[in-house]
Scaffold this active site. Structure first.
Site, PDB file in Angstrom:
ATOM      1  N   HIS A   1       5.658   6.303  -1.090  1.00 32.97           N
ATOM      2  CA  HIS A   1       6.375   5.062  -1.406  1.00 32.97           C
ATOM      3  C   HIS A   1       5.550   3.845  -1.003  1.00 32.97           C
ATOM      4  O   HIS A   1       4.672   3.927  -0.152  1.00 32.97           O
ATOM      5  CB  HIS A   1       7.734   5.029  -0.697  1.00 32.97           C
ATOM      6  CG  HIS A   1       7.612   4.911   0.783  1.00 32.97           C
ATOM      7  ND1 HIS A   1       7.309   5.992   1.599  1.00 32.97           N
ATOM      8  CD2 HIS A   1       7.707   3.843   1.614  1.00 32.97           C
ATOM      9  CE1 HIS A   1       7.242   5.586   2.847  1.00 32.97           C
ATOM     10  NE2 HIS A   1       7.474   4.286   2.890  1.00 32.97           N
TER      11      HIS A   1
ATOM     12  N   HIS B   1       0.855  -1.188   0.000  1.00 33.26           N
ATOM     13  CA  HIS B   1       0.000   0.000   0.000  1.00 33.26           C
ATOM     14  C   HIS B   1       0.887   1.233   0.000  1.00 33.26           C
ATOM     15  O   HIS B   1       2.100   1.130   0.167  1.00 33.26           O
ATOM     16  CB  HIS B   1      -0.899   0.015   1.249  1.00 33.26           C
ATOM     17  CG  HIS B   1      -0.114   0.259   2.494  1.00 33.26           C
ATOM     18  ND1 HIS B   1       0.547  -0.758   3.159  1.00 33.26           N
ATOM     19  CD2 HIS B   1       0.162   1.401   3.168  1.00 33.26           C
ATOM     20  CE1 HIS B   1       1.186  -0.244   4.187  1.00 33.26           C
ATOM     21  NE2 HIS B   1       0.973   1.070   4.214  1.00 33.26           N
TER      22      HIS B   1
END
Length: 175
Positions: free
Chosen positions: A125, A43
């Protein structure tokens, strides 16, 4: 005082993309490079909230529901290694304006609601490996995923049997 939950706002990656990233990681990094993050845990965190009471969770969910922002495209075309934390990540070389705006809205709402927010700038990220070896050679930038983002999610983080798992609590459509 009620039970506290560890929460964060984030972006869910499509299952097909998760599988492609897992395959790419297996072909790109040696098996002993670090502890791989499972496909179901991939995620992108937008705003970490920490330990949150039920009342604060409800307030944050109401604030999130008021966000009006158009969908955007998330591009994953960069990789890096943070040796201090041992994290290897995928992210955008240049983050979409919509991504940065959404993260800023959520982080500022969280801070105003009493959730500590790091002074570090937001670095979008997806964590690929934890406890990564140092030094670690990174792959050439010959990879690229482009994902339409039309919603964001409130996740709860659970730690059990040595693994962290993420459960979606609520989601909101970007419009």
């Amino acid at each position: 005082m009620g039970e506290q939950k560890r929460l964060f706002f984030g972006l869910e990656l499509p299952d097909e993309c998760k599988q492609q990233i897992i395959q790419w990681r297996a072909q790109t990094f040696p098996a002993d490079a670090g502890r791989p993050v499972g496909a179901d845990s991939l995620h992108l965190t937008l705003a970490y909230l920490g330990e949150v009471s039920a009342a604060k969770q409800q307030a944050l969910m109401q604030l999130a529901g008021r966000i009006r922002q158009p969908p955007f495209t998330l591009t994953l075309d960069d990789a890096g290694h943070w040796p201090r934390s041992g994290v290897v990540w995928l992210g955008p070389r240049q983050a979409a304006r919509g991504l940065l705006q959404l993260a800023e809205l959520l982080r500022s709402q969280a801070a105003r609601s009493g959730c500590f927010q790091s002074a570090q700038p937001f670095h979008p990220h997806v964590t690929l490996l934890r406890n990564a070896l140092t030094p670690l050679s990174l792959p050439p930038r010959n990879f690229h995923w482009s994902l339409p983002v039309g919603r964001f999610v409130l996740f709860q983080s659970h730690f059990a049997r040595g693994r962290t798992r993420y459960q979606e609590i609520a989601g909101w459509t970007l419009r």
